[in-house]
Enzyme design. Structure first.
Site, PDB file in Angstrom:
ATOM      1  N   LYS A  18       5.511 -20.398  25.127  1.00 33.64           N
ATOM      2  CA  LYS A  18       6.475 -19.309  25.009  1.00 33.64           C
ATOM      3  C   LYS A  18       7.223 -19.146  26.326  1.00 33.64           C
ATOM      4  O   LYS A  18       6.743 -19.553  27.370  1.00 33.64           O
ATOM      5  CB  LYS A  18       5.743 -18.013  24.669  1.00 33.64           C
ATOM      6  CG  LYS A  18       5.110 -18.068  23.293  1.00 33.64           C
ATOM      7  CD  LYS A  18       4.798 -16.700  22.760  1.00 33.64           C
ATOM      8  CE  LYS A  18       4.347 -16.767  21.313  1.00 33.64           C
ATOM      9  NZ  LYS A  18       5.451 -17.041  20.385  1.00 33.64           N
ATOM     10  N   LYS A  53      10.427 -27.890   6.509  1.00 35.10           N
ATOM     11  CA  LYS A  53      11.705 -28.207   7.158  1.00 35.10           C
ATOM     12  C   LYS A  53      12.264 -29.526   6.653  1.00 35.10           C
ATOM     13  O   LYS A  53      11.537 -30.493   6.458  1.00 35.10           O
ATOM     14  CB  LYS A  53      11.515 -28.266   8.674  1.00 35.10           C
ATOM     15  CG  LYS A  53      11.286 -26.884   9.260  1.00 35.10           C
ATOM     16  CD  LYS A  53      11.090 -26.948  10.746  1.00 35.10           C
ATOM     17  CE  LYS A  53      10.872 -25.568  11.323  1.00 35.10           C
ATOM     18  NZ  LYS A  53      12.100 -24.773  11.397  1.00 35.10           N
ATOM     19  N   ARG A  58       0.806  -1.214   0.000  1.00 29.46           N
ATOM     20  CA  ARG A  58       0.000   0.000   0.000  1.00 29.46           C
ATOM     21  C   ARG A  58       0.843   1.269   0.000  1.00 29.46           C
ATOM     22  O   ARG A  58       0.415   2.317  -0.453  1.00 29.46           O
ATOM     23  CB  ARG A  58      -0.904  -0.024   1.239  1.00 29.46           C
ATOM     24  CG  ARG A  58      -2.100   0.866   1.129  1.00 29.46           C
ATOM     25  CD  ARG A  58      -3.035   0.616   2.273  1.00 29.46           C
ATOM     26  NE  ARG A  58      -2.310   0.323   3.525  1.00 29.46           N
ATOM     27  CZ  ARG A  58      -2.904   0.212   4.693  1.00 29.46           C
ATOM     28  NH1 ARG A  58      -4.201   0.368   4.780  1.00 29.46           N
ATOM     29  NH2 ARG A  58      -2.211  -0.052   5.785  1.00 29.46           N
ATOM     30  N   HIS A 115       5.087 -23.353   7.494  1.00 26.00           N
ATOM     31  CA  HIS A 115       6.521 -23.491   7.222  1.00 26.00           C
ATOM     32  C   HIS A 115       7.135 -24.697   7.931  1.00 26.00           C
ATOM     33  O   HIS A 115       8.211 -25.140   7.567  1.00 26.00           O
ATOM     34  CB  HIS A 115       7.277 -22.187   7.514  1.00 26.00           C
ATOM     35  CG  HIS A 115       7.369 -21.842   8.954  1.00 26.00           C
ATOM     36  ND1 HIS A 115       6.497 -20.980   9.558  1.00 26.00           N
ATOM     37  CD2 HIS A 115       8.227 -22.247   9.902  1.00 26.00           C
ATOM     38  CE1 HIS A 115       6.818 -20.879  10.828  1.00 26.00           C
ATOM     39  NE2 HIS A 115       7.869 -21.636  11.066  1.00 26.00           N
ATOM     40  N   HIS A 151       0.646 -25.969  13.292  1.00 25.61           N
ATOM     41  CA  HIS A 151       1.945 -26.637  13.265  1.00 25.61           C
ATOM     42  C   HIS A 151       1.950 -27.998  13.970  1.00 25.61           C
ATOM     43  O   HIS A 151       2.395 -28.995  13.411  1.00 25.61           O
ATOM     44  CB  HIS A 151       3.020 -25.755  13.904  1.00 25.61           C
ATOM     45  CG  HIS A 151       3.109 -24.380  13.306  1.00 25.61           C
ATOM     46  ND1 HIS A 151       3.089 -24.161  11.946  1.00 25.61           N
ATOM     47  CD2 HIS A 151       3.206 -23.157  13.877  1.00 25.61           C
ATOM     48  CE1 HIS A 151       3.187 -22.861  11.721  1.00 25.61           C
ATOM     49  NE2 HIS A 151       3.250 -22.239  12.863  1.00 25.61           N
TER      50      HIS A 151
END
Ligand code: NAD
Length: 478
Positions: free
Chosen positions: A326, A177, A46, A173, A235
Site C-alpha cells: 500500500k 479480470k 439487518r 475478483h 490474489h
C-alpha cells in the site's frame, strides 16, 4: 445473450461492497440486455428499510459508482423495479419466512454472502432450516476466506454441512479480470509460447500488485490481516497459479482448478531471507501506517516482497518474485515473464543485448505486451532496440471503479450460468493457507519488525537489494 431467469439475494445488500461493486455491476449487465426481463435482485440485511428506500439507496449508488451511465435515468428506473428488500438477521429467525415467500419456484437461485465471514455459517444454516435453498441453489462468498488454515477449514466445513462444493462460489475478483482470461488464451491458444514457458527459457517471473491508497477506514481489519493475508494468500497466489500451471485438458472448472492446486502444492517453503516486509512512513500531513491502524507498535506489514520457488520439472530453478503493498508509487498490477538472453549475440556486445519480456497488465490499461528486439531504424549500423508488440485489443480502461465492476459483473453472470472455472475451490484455498501459515508463524515467533518505506516510493530498500544480490531488478512501478 441473456442468462436464464434468476432470483439473486444479496445478504449485506446495504453494505459497502454491495453498493460499490455488486449492484452497479448488475445494473450494467441489465443495460447490456443480459438480465432476463423477469430476473430479480433481493437485498437482504439487518437494517429496517422499505423496498422503496432500498431502491433509492441503490439508485444513488449506481449514479455514484457506475461512472459510465449505460442506459441513463430511464434504465436506472427499470433496473430498480427489479429490486426488492427484506430485513433478515443472520443470527436470528426474524425475516426468513418473508424471504422464502419472495422466492420464485423454477428459476435459478443465487445467494450472495456480502457480509462478514463470521456470518457465513449462520446464513448457510438458516437457508436450509427455513427450506429456502433448493439443491441447485448457488452461494457466493467473499474474501477473506479465513485468516489461517484452521479458520478456512472451519468455514469450508460450515458451508459443506449444507451445500455441495459445486454450489459454492468463492470470489476472487482478480480472476474476473479480462486480462487474466486473456492470459490463458495467449498461453493455451497459441503454439508460440508454451514451448518457451519453462525454466530453460524463462529467467524469472515478477508479479506486482501495487496500490497508492493506505489502509483507509479499514485499519482495524488490516492490522489483524496484513499484506500477506489480505493480498498474497489469495490474489497473488491465484495469479501465480495461472501463470505457472500445466495446460489443463479442458477449460472447465475442475480441470483448471486441479492444475492450480498442483502449483500451490509444489510451492517450496520460503526462507525468511527471501522475504522483505515493510510499513509505510508518514509523508507531510499524511499519517504513517502505525497511525492509520491506531497502534504505535504495530508489527503488521503493509508491504511484502518475496522470492518463491516451485518444485516441479517445469519451474525448478526459476524464481517467482511476488510484491504487493500500500501507498506505493503508482497503482498497478502486472505479471512479467522475463525470458533469458539469447545464448549468443551475433552482432557483438556493442549492438546491445535485450531480454524478451511478456507483460500482462491487469491495471491500469489492461493488456498484454511482448517486448521484442529489432534493429534501430536508420543508417546508424546494426544497433538493437526494444519495441513493444501489443497483443491486446481491449481498450484502455479508464476509471478504477469501472475496472473492478467489470470483474464483478462477469463473475456474477458466471454464477447464474453455473460456471465455477473462475472461482476458488475449497481445497485450493486450504492449500494456499497451508503454505502461508508457516511464513506468518515464523514472523510471529521471531517478533519480526517490518522495514519502513517512504510513502509513494517503490517499497523498502531491502526489497530492491533482494533482487540486486542475484543480478536482477524489479520492474518499475508506474
Ligand atoms: P459493510 O459493513 O459495509 O456491510 C455489511 C452488511 O452486512 C450490511 O448490509 C449489514 O446490514 C449486513 N449485516 C451485518 N450483520 C448482519 C446480520 N446479523 N444479519 C444480516 N445482515 C447483516 O461490509 P462490506 O464492506 O460491504 O463487506 C461485506 C463482505 O465483503 C465482508 O466479508 C468483506 O470482508 C468483504 N469484502 C468487502 C470489500 C469492500 O470493498 N467493501 C472488498 C472485498 C471483500
Amino acid at each position: 445473450i441473456p442468462v436464464d431467469d434468476f432470483d439473486l439475494v444479496i445478504f449485506g445488500g446495504t453494505g459497502d461492497l454491495a453498493r460499490r461493486k455488486i449492484l452497479p455491476g448488475l445494473y450494467r449487465r441489465f443495460c447490456a440486455g443480459q438480465m432476463p426481463e423477469t430476473a430479480r435482485v433481493i437485498g437482504a440485511a439487518r437494517s429496517d428499510h422499505s423496498t422503496e428506500e432500498f431502491r433509492q439507496m441503490v439508485g444513488d449508488a449506481i449514479r455514484e459508482f457506475s461512472k459510465k451511465n449505460e442506459c441513463e435515468e430511464e434504465g436506472i428506473g427499470a433496473f430498480l423495479d427489479r429490486l426488492d428488500y427484506v430485513q433478515v438477521d443472520a443470527r436470528g429467525e426474524g425475516g426468513w419466512d418473508d424471504l422464502k415467500a419472495k422466492m420464485r419456484d423454477d428459476v435459478i437461485k443465487a445467494y450472495y454472502f456480502s457480509v462478514a465471514p463470521s456470518l457465513f455459517g449462520d446464513l448457510a444454516e438458516r437457508l436450509m432450516s427455513h427450506r429456502i435453498a433448493d439443491p441447485d441453489a448457488r452461494i457466493v462468498v467473499e474474501k477473506p476466506f479465513g485468516r489461517d488454515l484452521e479458520s478456512a477449514r472451519k468455514l469450508n466445513a460450515d458451508l459443506a454441512r449444507h451445500f455441495a462444493e459445486t454450489q459454492i462460489y468463492r470470489i476472487d475478483h482478480y480472476l474476473g479480470k479480462e486480462t487474466v482470461q486473456n492470459l490463458m488464451a495467449v498461453r493455451f491458444g497459441n503454439i508460440l509460447f508454451e514451448p518457451l514457458w519453462n525454466s530453460q527459457y524463462v529467467d524469472h517471473i515478477q508479479i506486482t500488485v501495487a496500490e497508492t491508497v493506505g489502509v483507509g477506514g479499514r485499519g482495524e481489519y488490516y492490522d489483524r490481516a496484513g499484506a500477506m493475508r489480505d493480498m498474497v494468500q489469495n490474489h497473488l497466489m491465484q495469479l501465480l497459479c495461472l501463470i505457472a500451471m500445466e495446460p489443463p485438458s479442458r477449460f472447465n472448472p475442475d480441470a483448471v482448478r486441479d492444475e492450480k492446486l498442483k502449483v500451490i502444492r509444489a510451492l517450496e517453503p520460503v526462507d525468511h531471507h527471501h522475504i522483505v516486509r515493510g510499513q509505510y512512513e508518514a509523508k507531510g500531513e499524511e499519517p504513517s501506517f502505525r497511525e492509520d491502524v491506531g497502534d504505535p507498535r504495530s508489527r503488521t506489514e503493509s508491504f511484502v516482497a518475496m522470492r518463491v520457488m516451485i518444485s516441479n520439472w517445469r519451474w525448478a530453478g526459476t524464481p517467482f518474485f511476488l510484491r504487493t503493498g500500500k501507498k506505493l508509487r503508482a497503482r498497478t498490477s502486472e505479471i512479467a515473464v522475463v525470458f533469458k538472453d539469447a545464448p549468443h549475440s551475433i552482432f557483438g556486445e556493442e549492438a546491445g543485448r535485450h531480454a524478451n519480456v511478456l507483460s500482462i497488465r491487469l491495471q491500469p490499461n489492461e493488456g498484454i505486451t511482448l517486448k521484442v528486439t529489432i534493429k534501430e531504424p536508420g543508417p546508424g549500423g546494426m544497433r538493437l532496440i526494444d519495441v513493444p508488440l501489443d497483443m491486446s485489443f481491449a481498450e484502455a480502461l479508464g476509471e478504477e471503479a469501472e475496472e473492478i465492476t467489470d470483474a464483478y459483473e462477469r463473475l456474477i453472470m458466471d454464477v447464474i450460468r453455473g460456471n465455477q472455472t473462475l472461482f476458488m475451490r475449497g481445497d485450493e484455498v486450504e492449500a494456499a493457507w497451508a503454505w502461508t501459515d508457516p511464513i506468518i508463524q515464523g514472523w510471529e515467533l521471531r517478533s519480526d519488525v517490518p522495514k519502513t518505506y517512504d510513502a509513494y516510493s517503490s517499497g523498502p530498500e531491502d526489497a530492491a537489494m533482494m533482487l540486486h544480490r542475484e543480478g536482477r531488478r524489479w520492474r518499475e512501478i508506474r
